[in-house]
Design an enzyme around this catalytic site. Structure first.
Site, mmCIF file in Angstrom:
data_model
loop_
_atom_site.group_PDB
_atom_site.id
_atom_site.type_symbol
_atom_site.label_atom_id
_atom_site.label_comp_id
_atom_site.label_asym_id
_atom_site.label_seq_id
_atom_site.Cartn_x
_atom_site.Cartn_y
_atom_site.Cartn_z
ATOM 1 N N ASP A 200 0.836 -1.203 0.000
ATOM 2 C CA ASP A 200 0.000 0.000 0.000
ATOM 3 C C ASP A 200 0.869 1.250 0.000
ATOM 4 O O ASP A 200 2.021 1.221 0.438
ATOM 5 C CB ASP A 200 -0.881 0.033 1.254
ATOM 6 C CG ASP A 200 -2.229 -0.639 1.028
ATOM 7 O OD1 ASP A 200 -2.513 -1.005 -0.120
ATOM 8 O OD2 ASP A 200 -2.971 -0.789 2.004
ATOM 9 N N LYS A 222 -0.908 1.451 -8.069
ATOM 10 C CA LYS A 222 -0.677 1.651 -9.499
ATOM 11 C C LYS A 222 -1.125 0.471 -10.348
ATOM 12 O O LYS A 222 -0.707 0.348 -11.489
ATOM 13 C CB LYS A 222 0.807 1.921 -9.745
ATOM 14 C CG LYS A 222 1.313 3.208 -9.091
ATOM 15 C CD LYS A 222 2.763 3.466 -9.407
ATOM 16 C CE LYS A 222 3.243 4.753 -8.745
ATOM 17 N NZ LYS A 222 4.683 5.012 -9.010
#
Length: 430
Positions: A200, A222
Site C-alpha cells: 500500500d 498503481k
C-alpha cells in the site's frame, strides 16, 4: 571429570514426569518452557514465587509444599534442582545419578548431568546455544549469541532459505503507522521470506529497500485497472501469485482490519481456496497520537475513545457514521482519513452539541521524520489546517486529552531518536 563438550539433544517430555525442586526465581524462569513442552511437572518446594504459585493454582503443575525427600526423583525423566539448600541439591543430584535421571543443577553446573541451553523460538525454529565446555562456560555470552541469532531471524537480517516446497498462501501484514521499526517482529520476518510484496501507499515503504533483488514488489496504488476496480485488481494479484506457489505478503499501513479492507481480501482469498495468515499491525489511531504525546485515554479525563473514518463527509448521504451520537460522547474521538473534510466534521460535531472550544490536534505523517502536529479547537481547526497546509495522511484527535499532552513537557513528540547518536544516553528517561 574431563572437560568434554556437552552432547546437544532435544528432550521430548510430553506427558513425562519432570521434577522441579525449588519454587524460586530459577523455577519461575524455567517452568514456562517445561510446561510448553507438555511435561508432567511436579514442583517440590515449601514456598514459591507468586508467578509459580499462579501456575499451580491454574492446574498447570502439581505442587507438593515440602522440602526435598529421597525418592522424589523416582520415575522422573528430567529434574531441575534449584533449591537454596546446598545439601538437598547434592542429595537430589546423587539420586538422579543413581536413577539415571538427567538433572540440571542451578547452583553447580559442574555437578550436573545436563545443562539448560540459552534458547528461544522464532518462526517455528528453536535456537539453543551451549558453551563448548566448563572451562569456557559463560552464560551471559551464550545468551548474547542466542539473542543475536533470534534478532536476526526476527527482523529479517538473518534469512535461512527454505528448501522444502511451500504451500501457496498470503500473509496480510499490518505494517504499523509508518516508522519501519514499528512493524511487528512477525511481519518483518515474513517480509524477509517473501517472493512477492503487494504494498500500500501508506505502508512502511522504507522496508521495501531492504528486500533482496529477486523479490517482486507490486505497488497496489498503481495496478492498471482504474480507481473503481483497484481492490478487485489487488485481490486478483494476490490470488495469481499465491497460486503460482509464491510466498506473498500484502503489506498494509496500520492494521489490516482497521479501515484497511483486510477482511475483503481475506474473503476473496478464502473464496479462491488460498490460505491466508493475518498479522495484526499497530493501528495509527492509537500510535500516532501517542507518538505526538497524546494519550487517547487518561485517568480523570477520558475513559473511552472512539475511532471513526472521515473518508465520507458527515453531510454526505453515503456516510454510515452517527455524528450526532459521537458529539454526545464525553471521551476522545479519533478520526482517520478526514483531514480534507475537517471543516464539515468539526461543523457537524458542533451542530450536534460538542463545544466549539473542544481541543483538537491534527498529527500529520505520525511516527515518520515528517511528523508534525497542529493544535486548535473545533471552532478553529479548519482554518488552522488550511493555514498550515496539513495534508494526508493525518490523524485527528478531538477531546480534552489534547490539553493533557500539552502539560507533559517530557513526552516525546516525534520518532524516538537513535540512542547511539548521543553516546547511548538519548531517550533514557522516556
Amino acid at each position: 571429570m574431563a572437560d568434554h563438550p556437552p552432547y546437544p539433544v532435544g528432550l521430548r517430555l510430553t506427558g513425562r514426569r519432570t521434577v522441579v525442586l525449588g519454587g524460586g526465581q530459577v523455577a519461575q524462569r524455567r517452568l514456562p518452557a517445561l510446561l510448553a513442552a507438555g511435561a508432567d511437572v511436579v514442583l517440590v518446594s515449601p514456598s514459591a514465587t507468586a508467578s509459580v504459585q499462579a501456575m499451580a493454582d491454574r492446574g498447570e503443575l502439581r505442587w507438593e509444599r515440602r522440602r526435598y525427600a529421597p525418592g522424589d526423583l523416582t520415575g522422573a525423566w528430567y529434574a531441575l534442582i534449584a533449591t537454596s539448600d546446598a545439601d538437598a541439591n547434592a542429595a537430589a543430584s546423587a539420586e538422579g545419578e543413581h536413577a539415571r535421571v538427567w538433572c540440571v543443577r542451578a547452583d553447580d553446573a559442574e555437578a550436573a548431568t545436563a545443562w539448560t541451553p540459552a534458547s528461544g523460538r522464532s518462526a517455528g525454529v528453536t535456537v539453543a546455544v551451549l558453551t563448548s565446555g566448563l572451562a569456557g562456560r559463560d552464560p551471559r555470552h551464550t545468551a548474547a549469541v542466542r539473542d543475536a541469532v533470534l534478532e536476526g531471524l526476527r527482523d529479517g537480517t538473518l534469512v535461512a532459505p527454505r528448501h522444502r516446497d511451500r504451500a501457496p498462501g498470503v500473509a496480510l501484514v499490518g505494517g504499523g503507522p509508518g516508522d519501519p521499526d514499528l512493524i511487528t517482529v512477525r511481519g518483518r520476518r515474513l517480509l524477509a521470506e517473501a517472493d512477492v510484496v503487494i504494498a500500500d501507499r501508506l505502508g512502511p515503504r522504507d522496508l521495501l529497500d531492504e528486500l533482496p533483488p529477486h523479490v517482486e514488489v507490486v505497488d497496489a496504488a498503481k495496478i492498471p485497472y482504474g480507481r473503481a476496480m483497484a481492490q478487485e485488481a489487488i485481490n486478483a494479484a494476490l490470488i495469481e501469485h499465491a497460486r503460482a506457489g509464491r510466498a506473498v505478503v500484502r503489506l498494509k499501513g496500520g492494521d489490516p482490519f482497521v479501515f484497511g479492507r483486510g477482511m475483503e481480501e481475506a474473503q476473496a482469498l478464502a473464496a479462491a481456496g488460498i490460505p491466508c495468515t493475518v498479522v495484526p499491525g499497530i493501528s495509527s489511531s492509537i500510535s500516532v497520537p501517542g507518538a505526538a504525546g497524546i494519550p487517547v485515554t487518561h485517568r480523570g479525563v477520558a475513559h473511552e475513545f472512539t475511532v471513526v473514518s472521515g473518508h465520507v463527509a458527515p453531510d454526505d448521504a453515503r456516510s454510515l457514521v452517527d455524528w450526532e451520537a459521537l458529539a454526545a460522547l464525553r471521551g476522545t474521538l479519533v478520526v482517520l482519513m478526514g483531514v480534507d473534510k475537517i471543516d464539515r466534521i468539526a461543523a457537524a460535531l458542533v451542530a450536534h452539541g460538542r463545544a466549539a472550544t473542544t481541543p483538537v490536534a491534527v498529527v500529520q505523517e505520525g511516527t515518520t521524520p515528517g511528523q508534525r502536529r497542529v493544535d486548535a479547537t473545533l471552532a478553529t481547526v479548519a482554518e488552522a489546517v488550511r493555514a498550515q497546509d496539513v495534508r494526508p495522511p493525518a490523524v485527528i484527535v478531538v477531546g480534552a486529552v489534547v490539553d493533557v499532552a500539552a502539560e507533559a513537557d517530557t513526552v516525546g513528540t516525534g520518532p524516538v531518536a537513535d540512542p547511539a547518536a548521543d553516546g547511548g544516553a538519548g531517550g533514557a528517561g522516556r
